[in-house]
Write a protein that holds these residues in place. Sequence first.
Motif, PDB file in Angstrom:
ATOM      1  N   LYS A 382      42.333  -0.865  63.765  1.00  0.00           N
ATOM      2  CA  LYS A 382      42.824   0.421  63.244  1.00  0.00           C
ATOM      3  C   LYS A 382      43.047   0.375  61.735  1.00  0.00           C
ATOM      4  O   LYS A 382      42.682   1.308  61.011  1.00  0.00           O
ATOM      5  CB  LYS A 382      44.119   0.803  63.954  1.00  0.00           C
ATOM      6  CG  LYS A 382      43.932   1.188  65.417  1.00  0.00           C
ATOM      7  CD  LYS A 382      45.272   1.469  66.084  1.00  0.00           C
ATOM      8  CE  LYS A 382      45.094   1.812  67.554  1.00  0.00           C
ATOM      9  NZ  LYS A 382      46.403   2.009  68.248  1.00  0.00           N
ATOM     10  N   ASN A 385      39.554   0.032  59.851  1.00  0.00           N
ATOM     11  CA  ASN A 385      38.795   1.281  59.929  1.00  0.00           C
ATOM     12  C   ASN A 385      39.402   2.356  59.040  1.00  0.00           C
ATOM     13  O   ASN A 385      38.689   3.077  58.346  1.00  0.00           O
ATOM     14  CB  ASN A 385      38.732   1.776  61.374  1.00  0.00           C
ATOM     15  CG  ASN A 385      37.700   1.025  62.197  1.00  0.00           C
ATOM     16  OD1 ASN A 385      36.859   0.305  61.659  1.00  0.00           O
ATOM     17  ND2 ASN A 385      37.757   1.183  63.503  1.00  0.00           N
ATOM     18  N   SER A 386      40.723   2.439  59.052  1.00  0.00           N
ATOM     19  CA  SER A 386      41.398   3.485  58.291  1.00  0.00           C
ATOM     20  C   SER A 386      41.331   3.257  56.787  1.00  0.00           C
ATOM     21  O   SER A 386      40.933   4.152  56.024  1.00  0.00           O
ATOM     22  CB  SER A 386      42.861   3.585  58.738  1.00  0.00           C
ATOM     23  OG  SER A 386      43.584   4.466  57.915  1.00  0.00           O
ATOM     24  N   GLU A 387      41.688   2.037  56.349  1.00  0.00           N
ATOM     25  CA  GLU A 387      41.860   1.812  54.910  1.00  0.00           C
ATOM     26  C   GLU A 387      40.622   1.240  54.218  1.00  0.00           C
ATOM     27  O   GLU A 387      40.425   1.485  53.026  1.00  0.00           O
ATOM     28  CB  GLU A 387      43.074   0.922  54.679  1.00  0.00           C
ATOM     29  CG  GLU A 387      44.366   1.572  55.158  1.00  0.00           C
ATOM     30  CD  GLU A 387      45.620   0.860  54.694  1.00  0.00           C
ATOM     31  OE1 GLU A 387      45.510  -0.150  53.966  1.00  0.00           O
ATOM     32  OE2 GLU A 387      46.725   1.304  55.071  1.00  0.00           O
ATOM     33  N   ALA A 389      37.122   1.063  55.832  1.00  0.00           N
ATOM     34  CA  ALA A 389      35.903   1.807  56.151  1.00  0.00           C
ATOM     35  C   ALA A 389      36.009   3.264  55.715  1.00  0.00           C
ATOM     36  O   ALA A 389      35.153   3.768  54.970  1.00  0.00           O
ATOM     37  CB  ALA A 389      35.617   1.712  57.649  1.00  0.00           C
ATOM     38  N   ASP A 390      37.056   3.949  56.165  1.00  0.00           N
ATOM     39  CA  ASP A 390      37.147   5.391  55.921  1.00  0.00           C
ATOM     40  C   ASP A 390      37.615   5.722  54.504  1.00  0.00           C
ATOM     41  O   ASP A 390      36.947   6.466  53.785  1.00  0.00           O
ATOM     42  CB  ASP A 390      38.105   6.033  56.930  1.00  0.00           C
ATOM     43  CG  ASP A 390      37.610   5.907  58.361  1.00  0.00           C
ATOM     44  OD1 ASP A 390      36.412   5.613  58.541  1.00  0.00           O
ATOM     45  OD2 ASP A 390      38.417   6.088  59.288  1.00  0.00           O
ATOM     46  N   SER A 391      38.767   5.188  54.113  1.00  0.00           N
ATOM     47  CA  SER A 391      39.359   5.592  52.838  1.00  0.00           C
ATOM     48  C   SER A 391      38.634   4.976  51.637  1.00  0.00           C
ATOM     49  O   SER A 391      38.113   5.686  50.772  1.00  0.00           O
ATOM     50  CB  SER A 391      40.839   5.217  52.825  1.00  0.00           C
ATOM     51  OG  SER A 391      41.500   5.793  51.727  1.00  0.00           O
ATOM     52  N   GLY A 394      34.773   5.478  52.029  1.00  0.00           N
ATOM     53  CA  GLY A 394      34.455   6.888  51.812  1.00  0.00           C
ATOM     54  C   GLY A 394      34.497   7.267  50.345  1.00  0.00           C
ATOM     55  O   GLY A 394      33.664   8.049  49.867  1.00  0.00           O
ATOM     56  N   ARG A 468      43.990   7.115  48.585  1.00  0.00           N
ATOM     57  CA  ARG A 468      44.130   8.407  49.270  1.00  0.00           C
ATOM     58  C   ARG A 468      44.280   9.551  48.261  1.00  0.00           C
ATOM     59  O   ARG A 468      43.721  10.638  48.455  1.00  0.00           O
ATOM     60  CB  ARG A 468      45.331   8.378  50.218  1.00  0.00           C
ATOM     61  CG  ARG A 468      45.131   7.511  51.447  1.00  0.00           C
ATOM     62  CD  ARG A 468      46.188   7.783  52.505  1.00  0.00           C
ATOM     63  NE  ARG A 468      47.527   7.440  52.044  1.00  0.00           N
ATOM     64  CZ  ARG A 468      48.080   6.244  52.161  1.00  0.00           C
ATOM     65  NH1 ARG A 468      47.394   5.250  52.713  1.00  0.00           N
ATOM     66  NH2 ARG A 468      49.315   6.012  51.733  1.00  0.00           N
ATOM     67  N   ASN A 471      40.783  10.304  46.907  1.00  0.00           N
ATOM     68  CA  ASN A 471      40.000  11.067  47.884  1.00  0.00           C
ATOM     69  C   ASN A 471      40.475  12.517  47.928  1.00  0.00           C
ATOM     70  O   ASN A 471      39.666  13.452  48.041  1.00  0.00           O
ATOM     71  CB  ASN A 471      40.111  10.430  49.267  1.00  0.00           C
ATOM     72  CG  ASN A 471      39.097   9.316  49.491  1.00  0.00           C
ATOM     73  OD1 ASN A 471      37.922   9.469  49.156  1.00  0.00           O
ATOM     74  ND2 ASN A 471      39.539   8.204  50.039  1.00  0.00           N
ATOM     75  N   ARG A 567      32.533   0.411  60.300  1.00  0.00           N
ATOM     76  CA  ARG A 567      33.627   0.657  61.233  1.00  0.00           C
ATOM     77  C   ARG A 567      33.575  -0.340  62.382  1.00  0.00           C
ATOM     78  O   ARG A 567      32.503  -0.675  62.899  1.00  0.00           O
ATOM     79  CB  ARG A 567      33.564   2.082  61.786  1.00  0.00           C
ATOM     80  CG  ARG A 567      34.019   3.133  60.786  1.00  0.00           C
ATOM     81  CD  ARG A 567      34.055   4.514  61.413  1.00  0.00           C
ATOM     82  NE  ARG A 567      34.969   4.560  62.553  1.00  0.00           N
ATOM     83  CZ  ARG A 567      36.292   4.733  62.457  1.00  0.00           C
ATOM     84  NH1 ARG A 567      36.854   4.864  61.262  1.00  0.00           N
ATOM     85  NH2 ARG A 567      37.049   4.775  63.528  1.00  0.00           N
TER      86      ARG A 567
END
Length: 596
Positions: A382, A385-387, A389-391, A394, A468, A471, A567
């Motif tokens: 978790k 993936n959150s910090e 891969a996604d944040s 991204g 964050r 983004n 991810r």
Amino acid sequence: MSGLGAVCLGVSERLLRGARFNLPRVSAALTCRSLSEGPAQRSGEPGGYYVTTPIFYVNAAPHLGHVHSAVLADCLHRLRALQGLRCRFSTGTDEHGLKIQQAAAAVSDRFKEVFGSFSISYTDYVRTTEERHRRAVEHFWSVLLNNGFIYKGSYEGWYSTPDESFLTPTQVTDSTDSLGREIKVSTESGHKVEWMKEDNYLFRLSDFRTQLQDWLKSNPKAIQPEKFYHIVLQWLENDLPDLSVSRQRSRLQWGIPVPGDPEQTIYVWLDALVNYLTVVGYPEEHSDWWSVAHHVVGKDILKFHAVYWPAFLLAAGLPLPRSIYVHSHWTVQGKKMSKSVGNVVDPFERSKKFTVDGLRYFLLRQGVPDTDCDYGDDKVLKLCNSELADSLGGLLNRCTAPSLNPEQTYPQFCNASFPKDSNKPTGRAVSEDYRMIKAVSELPSLVKENFENLHVYKALEAISGCVRLTNGFIQRHAPWKLNCGETEDRLWHQTILHVSMECLRIYSILLQPAVPELADKILSRLGVRSDERSWDHACNFLPKYEGRDCPYERRPLGPDTGVLFNRLERNEKQVETRKLGKLKKDKTSLKTQNMF
């Protein structure tokens, strides 16, 4: 558990409390540097930095706790190197006390392999079986003896032969053997214990209580975090009994003999502590590096590093460590990792599942030094993936995607679009954007402070918060909606990307100590050269905004090496389910297109 930790669990309080001493008392003068000298005064080389992990005991394969210690020390080492200091970083293995030397060598190699796979940037790897270490230990012993701090006496107490250690009465309980006979056993290991008395050598620890108190009170940052500093001060409120520092050779054969007394073996934890001096060339060429020494240790071996080791150094007339960084332990479902319970986490296996940087990031991001932390695969998944891969991933994708950055360059910054004076009518930046700029400009000092206090998790939390914000900045201004055919929109579009890339550049430089491979991937994609990644470069944020030249402007981006961090999936079944779902979606989309 460290090498010292494995031994300490077999010695620690057992050795020191509840046994009876019959000792001759000899007065001795203490010759050491003034405790009033601060760390900076003691440092012969203020530009140097020497950090150590404990040496790890080779009675078992490396586990997550070993890697945590190593990654913490590696993080501090990389930080100082980025700041331009001359650095040394040592780790290694403790092989004395283990009966099978071939096994010891094999496990030592395994530690090397794991540390290599986790990008641990040590400069020195020491083994207690090396000749240089034997020489250092023998010399150190002789200095303590000649200074009058080691003497021969008798020691009496409960002794566990398998554990090779004395125990206190509170660590012994009643039990029965296989024949139903009443025996005494260790409450920790379950091994049988016997009352034993032996002649050995003792160290006058009791002479150093006041000096240790003075050292800590005049150096409140000597032990970090603060919680452990106060724990040590509490220990020093009580009398310190003298320490047994040798064993009869008949009981402990796998170690260094006492110089001049081959019937006695220097006990393994005293032997092990000297490794920190061995690495820097003791006794001949140690002074420069030893004056800038910092230790990273687990809380289980705090007393050995914060009480016994400083006392030994004082007795030998050597400077004390600049700082002792202490971390707590990892549990699994609230239970201590144990081979018997079967919950030991294999870092090598987990790194294949979560990647090296993914596991490094988790350990540093979730590892709170003041309290034990609980490990779980789902937690790693978790968080990464959150910090990552996604944040973070991204943000990189938004800055470099050909759809938003077709020229694949570091775009220009327009001061008219984002003026330093937020009241200028030409500006398109809003108040939230200025708050983001302020947060990112203050980030390096905040990260540095938390790194130095061993609150790495707070540093990474601050970076993640700023990611964050960036983004949110892109989402708020939606550059994909701008008409780049119009000059004003084009300049604002470029400025949005420039500001975002500048933020990402700062984050990546600051992340180098924690996740070096991931940070390198981002910086290379942004076109930042290897000589532009020091800590000073992180302090030069958004120079065009400040009216200075920006060396990155219009520079071509580096090659696209793909997704920053893939991810993570919980299991193979989930991977297949996701692939099937995507395949069905693609087929549905194709049918819809054919209808028209």
